[in-house]
Design a protein around this motif. Structure first.
Motif, PDB file in Angstrom:
ATOM      1  N   ARG B 288       0.814  -1.213   0.000  1.00  0.00           N
ATOM      2  CA  ARG B 288       0.000   0.000   0.000  1.00  0.00           C
ATOM      3  C   ARG B 288       0.854   1.273   0.000  1.00  0.00           C
ATOM      4  N   VAL B 289       2.047   1.175   0.573  1.00  0.00           N
ATOM      5  CA  VAL B 289       2.928   2.346   0.504  1.00  0.00           C
ATOM      6  C   VAL B 289       4.344   1.896   0.118  1.00  0.00           C
ATOM      7  N   LYS B 290       5.129   2.850  -0.340  1.00  0.00           N
ATOM      8  CA  LYS B 290       6.522   2.556  -0.714  1.00  0.00           C
ATOM      9  C   LYS B 290       7.443   3.550  -0.016  1.00  0.00           C
ATOM     10  N   LEU B 291       8.644   3.092   0.309  1.00  0.00           N
ATOM     11  CA  LEU B 291       9.620   3.965   0.947  1.00  0.00           C
ATOM     12  C   LEU B 291      10.803   4.145   0.005  1.00  0.00           C
ATOM     13  N   ALA B 292      11.297   5.376  -0.081  1.00  0.00           N
ATOM     14  CA  ALA B 292      12.520   5.630  -0.854  1.00  0.00           C
ATOM     15  C   ALA B 292      13.558   6.224   0.089  1.00  0.00           C
ATOM     16  N   PHE B 293      14.782   5.732  -0.001  1.00  0.00           N
ATOM     17  CA  PHE B 293      15.813   6.195   0.930  1.00  0.00           C
ATOM     18  C   PHE B 293      16.901   6.974   0.207  1.00  0.00           C
ATOM     19  N   LYS B 294      17.580   7.819   0.974  1.00  0.00           N
ATOM     20  CA  LYS B 294      18.668   8.620   0.406  1.00  0.00           C
ATOM     21  C   LYS B 294      19.774   7.697  -0.101  1.00  0.00           C
ATOM     22  N   PRO B 295      20.227   7.914  -1.330  1.00  0.00           N
ATOM     23  CA  PRO B 295      21.237   7.003  -1.904  1.00  0.00           C
ATOM     24  C   PRO B 295      22.587   7.067  -1.173  1.00  0.00           C
ATOM     25  N   ASP B 296      22.872   8.229  -0.549  1.00  0.00           N
ATOM     26  CA  ASP B 296      24.199   8.362   0.069  1.00  0.00           C
ATOM     27  C   ASP B 296      24.176   8.071   1.577  1.00  0.00           C
ATOM     28  N   TYR B 297      23.059   7.534   2.088  1.00  0.00           N
ATOM     29  CA  TYR B 297      22.955   7.295   3.529  1.00  0.00           C
ATOM     30  C   TYR B 297      23.820   6.103   3.935  1.00  0.00           C
ATOM     31  N   ARG B 298      24.644   6.283   4.968  1.00  0.00           N
ATOM     32  CA  ARG B 298      25.501   5.186   5.448  1.00  0.00           C
ATOM     33  C   ARG B 298      25.475   5.167   6.971  1.00  0.00           C
ATOM     34  N   LEU B 299      25.192   4.013   7.571  1.00  0.00           N
ATOM     35  CA  LEU B 299      25.197   3.921   9.035  1.00  0.00           C
ATOM     36  C   LEU B 299      25.298   2.450   9.444  1.00  0.00           C
ATOM     37  N   HIS B 300      26.053   2.192  10.500  1.00  0.00           N
ATOM     38  CA  HIS B 300      26.047   0.842  11.080  1.00  0.00           C
ATOM     39  C   HIS B 300      25.270   0.894  12.391  1.00  0.00           C
ATOM     40  N   ALA B 301      24.135   0.224  12.423  1.00  0.00           N
ATOM     41  CA  ALA B 301      23.310   0.217  13.629  1.00  0.00           C
ATOM     42  C   ALA B 301      23.273  -1.190  14.214  1.00  0.00           C
ATOM     43  N   ALA B 302      23.327  -1.263  15.562  1.00  0.00           N
ATOM     44  CA  ALA B 302      23.131  -2.543  16.242  1.00  0.00           C
ATOM     45  C   ALA B 302      21.747  -2.483  16.873  1.00  0.00           C
ATOM     46  N   TYR B 303      20.892  -3.433  16.522  1.00  0.00           N
ATOM     47  CA  TYR B 303      19.522  -3.389  17.018  1.00  0.00           C
ATOM     48  C   TYR B 303      19.373  -4.224  18.292  1.00  0.00           C
ATOM     49  N   HIS B 304      18.828  -3.583  19.334  1.00  0.00           N
ATOM     50  CA  HIS B 304      18.552  -4.256  20.607  1.00  0.00           C
ATOM     51  C   HIS B 304      17.038  -4.401  20.748  1.00  0.00           C
ATOM     52  N   THR B 305      16.558  -5.638  20.941  1.00  0.00           N
ATOM     53  CA  THR B 305      15.120  -5.854  21.106  1.00  0.00           C
ATOM     54  C   THR B 305      14.756  -5.641  22.569  1.00  0.00           C
ATOM     55  N   PRO B 306      13.945  -4.630  22.892  1.00  0.00           N
ATOM     56  CA  PRO B 306      13.540  -4.418  24.295  1.00  0.00           C
ATOM     57  C   PRO B 306      12.739  -5.628  24.796  1.00  0.00           C
ATOM     58  N   CYS B 307      12.852  -5.907  26.089  1.00  0.00           N
ATOM     59  CA  CYS B 307      12.175  -7.084  26.644  1.00  0.00           C
ATOM     60  C   CYS B 307      10.682  -7.095  26.318  1.00  0.00           C
ATOM     61  N   HIS B 308      10.041  -5.933  26.441  1.00  0.00           N
ATOM     62  CA  HIS B 308       8.598  -5.919  26.215  1.00  0.00           C
ATOM     63  C   HIS B 308       8.254  -6.126  24.745  1.00  0.00           C
ATOM     64  N   LEU B 309       9.178  -5.792  23.867  1.00  0.00           N
ATOM     65  CA  LEU B 309       8.961  -6.070  22.447  1.00  0.00           C
ATOM     66  C   LEU B 309       9.195  -7.562  22.163  1.00  0.00           C
ATOM     67  N   VAL B 310      10.113  -8.174  22.911  1.00  0.00           N
ATOM     68  CA  VAL B 310      10.298  -9.629  22.807  1.00  0.00           C
ATOM     69  C   VAL B 310       8.993 -10.295  23.214  1.00  0.00           C
ATOM     70  N   ARG B 311       8.394  -9.810  24.309  1.00  0.00           N
ATOM     71  CA  ARG B 311       7.143 -10.394  24.791  1.00  0.00           C
ATOM     72  C   ARG B 311       6.033 -10.216  23.756  1.00  0.00           C
ATOM     73  N   LEU B 312       5.979  -9.024  23.144  1.00  0.00           N
ATOM     74  CA  LEU B 312       4.975  -8.798  22.100  1.00  0.00           C
ATOM     75  C   LEU B 312       5.274  -9.645  20.857  1.00  0.00           C
ATOM     76  N   GLY B 313       6.539 -10.034  20.702  1.00  0.00           N
ATOM     77  CA  GLY B 313       6.936 -10.832  19.541  1.00  0.00           C
ATOM     78  C   GLY B 313       7.101  -9.988  18.288  1.00  0.00           C
ATOM     79  N   TRP B 314       7.299  -8.693  18.457  1.00  0.00           N
ATOM     80  CA  TRP B 314       7.249  -7.790  17.317  1.00  0.00           C
ATOM     81  C   TRP B 314       8.584  -7.187  16.932  1.00  0.00           C
TER      82      TRP B 314
END
Lengths: 412, 414
Positions: B288-314
């Motif tokens: 239903r929607v589309k996302l377009a991102f900046k071509p020159d964007y650069r980043l290294h992210a480490a994702y941490h799942t919060p406990c309550h999001l683990v519980r939600l499973g999301w």
């Protein structure tokens, strides 16, 4: 969300199917309600330990004596033999190193001091090639002071009857002393979590004193919860061989096996959904169109194929109501007599009939609902029934081999 | 299915005493005074049902991460049992400190008005020492800064009007953190949603979700606020709008703790309350929607799942969205609790445990060596920023940064 295959159940069977499929390049999801029966693992995996009340020495030779409805027979002998050779390499790729051979059982030492046939055992556990003669003259049975889930006094008579001199010792270090404040929490995993590199070095110092005048040390399996880093360290530091015996639940080696399988599956690109339960399916004729989970609500979880590895009664793959036994996700046909009184025998140690109940399925392990086979669903592991894993000692073998057989069908 | 035979509300009859919950409890690992989830939860409950004297005050050490519930093979709501027992049986009422920490909205309302002064004061060592000695708020803890201008003020003045031109509308539950501390996140959400052609509405009256009140035994106050929220959410749902939040804890509280701990019926609206990342992911996934991102964007992210999001499973919705950003290198960290658990880690008696629990996570972040840590929970953010020195951002903010707004608007005919 779309996947190639969705697996319901994250125990030994579900993870084996997941790893097999993900390795072949599939996009796989595993949904797991909670932790699995692996948390009670003995450290050994059984292929076939007993038949007609007799210990089995050579499982591959006993194959033909199995009853026709046994999951192994339903895999077919040629396929079964082929799959046998794939298990140990798969485990070792996941970092789980075992010893054992499907043509000849080894003997493992149980926590209550029995010797039982085993197929594959973690390579740091005590196993023997024959139940009569053990490879030591003397051992020290070393407990952690006040640890309540390991019983050297049960192990000693078994070993002594076979000519092994036993000494019972206990060790502790300050940080374990602190645990004793709350005796109910002095459980194997809690101990294991405190045994980091420093603690292992401290303990190794004391163990080396004990090890001086014995051939080997036997300890409760309380080392190495997440991986085998501390195990390797301990074995390197001790001057004599150290062997482990599993403790009462929860099982540290079992948790480690689970974590290693999970990590390997994720490394292969698989997606794990821990703590989520698949509750219903949407059908399109004889095929499953999508399944739905507690956490994802009305979000359809779609796949080409589905694997049901939800286990038997412990995993809630089967649920015993007061008057009937049901499979709760798909409402599959279950092979079990109607009358509750027939489900069990009054003597606990008898072969309990309910242990061999399972869902009805065709030769490819595709189960049926109201007599109609579901074409893109495969049942694997203990939900298949047709065997008594406790009496026959075949639970791990059925879990892994049926999972691989089903995964191969999906990949064909 | 077998639950129909239960007499309890929290499924404790289904406990088979397997102790698996205890294995995954982060508190048990560091604090020998805590009896562990099995003892504190279903085991203790059997006794407490006979007599309240069996209640053990050490249940206060539970940080309500809900990892026990995720691990339980039998579907026992262990953490809910512990929270309910604390509220039902603990002697004495919540003290001044707990009341101050728990009333995130009232304190936030006061602090934003005086934000430069409050922020300055909260950084001063003597002030921290005084709060430590008089209130028992640990002096080592860094406080989140308060904003001089609330998110709702910004929204009313600069955003409300232009939301009306969008055909699609969604309602945003901003929560206390976005409103009083970090409006930037709310602005990021509005930016992303507007770029894909969705307007963002606020509820007429939004109260704190109540998680901190529930944790600090202020049940009446939590219930009063929850009733207002449920009424308001009901109105949004009736108007055909889902309610999204950028805090995984607000979402978990309103979906699960309202019925399980406060005993409020939210069945009619529960499925309409969700994280912003789940909502956005579904829009993209369904085409239903589309996302377009900046071509020159650069980043290294480490994702941490919060406990309550683990519980939600999301957690998957956040990580799948982040994976859509071509210039983003993403490391998904193993599930480990950060240790702060909202107000828990602010309390003097918990500070050391809080940091000990978080150590595994901090070590894994150090190993990943990212530019930034991504997570959906504000208190995880405070804890990780304080303990690792790295910046932490909500996935929505990362998406907002990486988004090529013009290109996205064109793709979605906005």
């Amino acid at each position: 969300m779309k996947f190639d295959t969705i697996i319901i159940g994250g125990g030994l069977s579900g993870m084996t199917a997941g790893i097999t499929l993900a390795r072949a390049g599939q996009r796989v999801a595993v949904f797991s309600t909670g932790q699995s029966a692996l948390q009670f693992s003995s450290g050994s995996m059984e292929l076939l330990g007993q038949l007609d009340g007799q210990n089995v020495e050579r499982p591959t030779e006993a194959y033909d004596s199995l009853p026709a409805g046994h999951p192994y027979r339903r895999i077919g002998k040629a396929k079964w033999l082929d799959l046998l050779g794939r298990v140990q390499p798969m485990l070792s790729e996941a970092g789980i190193n075992t010893i054992g051979d499907s043509s000849r059982n080894r003997w493992r030492l149980t926590p209550l001091g029995k010797l039982k046939p085993a197929w594959l055992t973690l390579d740091d556990f005590a196993t023997f090639t024959s139940p009569g003669k053990l490879p030591w003259r003397s051992v020290a049975l070393v407990n952690i002071t006040d640890f309540i889930d390991f019983y050297p006094q049960f192990l000693a008579p078994t070993l002594e009857r076979r000519g092994v001199k036993c000494r019972q010792e206990s060790v502790t270090i300050p940080r374990l002393e602190k645990l004793r404040q709350s005796s109910t929490e002095m459980r194997a995993p809690t101990v294991a979590r405190l045994l980091d590199d420093d603690a292992i070095r401290q303990i190794a110092g004391r163990l080396n004193v004990i090890a001086r005048d014995v051939d080997a040390l036997i300890m409760p399996a309380v080392v190495g919860l997440r991986d085998d880093h501390q195990l390797t360290l301990l074995r390197r530091l001790i001057v004599k061989p150290v062997y482990f015996v599993t403790t009462m639940s929860a099982s540290v080696p079992g948790i480690r096996i689970q974590m290693q399988l999970d990590a390997y599956f994720k490394k292969l690109g698989g997606t794990l959904f821990p703590g989520d339960t698949i509750v219903r399916a949407e059908m399109c004729g004889d095929r499953i169109q999508a399944v739905y989970s507690v956490n994802h609500g009305d979000e359809p979880l779609e796949a080409e194929n589905y694997v049901l590895a939800s286990g038997s009664f412990f995993g809630n793959g089967l649920v015993a109501l007061t008057d009937r036994i049901v499979e709760p996700v798909f409402g599959l046909d279950v092979d079990a007599p109607g009358a509750r009184a027939e489900w069990y025998k009054p003597d606990l140690y008898d072969a309990q009939p309910f242990m061999s109940y399972g869902v009805r399925s065709d030769d490819s392990f595709r189960p049926s609902a109201s007599g109609k086979t579901i074409l893109n669903l495969y049942a694997v592991g203990s939900i298949l029934g047709g065997c008594n894993p406790i009496k026959e000692g075949c639970g791990a073998g059925v879990a892994m081999l049926t999972a691989m057989a089903a995964a191969d069908r999906i990949l064909e | 299915m077998i639950d129909q035979l239960n007499i309890s509300e929290n499924n404790f009859e289904q406990c088979i005493k397997c102790t698996v919950c205890t294995v995954y409890c982060p508190v048990t690992a560091v604090n020998p005074l805590y009896p562990g989830p099995k003892q504190a939860g279903p085991d203790g409950e059997r006794y407490r049902l006979k007599h309240r004297d069996f209640y053990n005050e050490a249940l206060k050490y539970c940080l309500n991460c809900k990892r026990c519930e995720v691990a339980c093979p039998s579907g026992v709501r262990i953490s809910d049992i512990i929270l309910s027992a604390r509220n039902r049986y603990s002697r004495g009422s919540a003290g001044l400190r707990d009341r101050m920490l728990a009333h995130t909205d009232m304190m936030g309302g006061l602090a934003t008005r005086l934000s430069p002064t409050v922020n300055g004061l909260l950084r001063l060592k003597p002030v921290k020492l005084a709060m430590d000695l008089t209130l028992g708020i640990d002096r080592r803890r860094t406080f989140p800064a308060y904003t001089p201008r609330k998110f709702t003020t910004w929204y009313r003045r600069h955003a409300a009007e232009r939301q009306e031109r969008f055909a699609n509308q969604v309602t945003y539950f901003h929560g206390c953190y976005v409103n009083y501390n970090f409006p930037r996140l709310g602005k990021d959400l509005v930016k992303v949603m507007n770029a894909i052609g969705w307007g963002v509405q606020l509820m007429k009256d939004e109260k704190c979700c109540g998680v901190a009140r529930i944790a600090n035994r202020l049940i009446k106050q939590a219930t009063d606020a929850a009733k207002v929220n449920l009424r308001e959410i009901g109105a949004q749902v009736e108007a055909g709008r889902d309610v999204i939040a950028t805090s995984s804890t607000c979402v978990m509280t309103m979906r699960d703790e309202y019925p399980h701990v406060l005993g409020l019926d939210n069945a009619g609206v529960r499925d309409h309350i969700m994280t912003a990342t789940r909502f956005l992911y579904n829009l993209v996934e369904s085409g239903r929607v589309k996302l377009a991102f900046k071509p020159d964007y650069r980043l290294h992210a480490a994702y941490h799942t919060p406990c309550h999001l683990v519980r939600l499973g999301w957690g998957i919705y956040s990580t799948e969205l982040l994976k859509m950003i071509p210039g983003l290198q993403l490391t998904i960290l193993d599930y480990n609790c950060c240790g702060i658990a909202g107000t828990y880690g602010f309390k003097k008696e918990n500070y050391a445990y809080s940091q000990a629990i978080g150590k595994q996570l901090f070590d894994s972040i150090a190993e990943a060596a990212p530019d930034i840590v991504a997570t959906d929970c504000e208190t995880c953010k405070w804890q990780i920023e304080m303990s690792t020195g790295l910046k932490v951002a909500n996935p929505i903010s990362i998406i907002a940064d990486a988004l090529d707004v013009e290109a996205t608007r064109q793709l979605n005919n906005v």
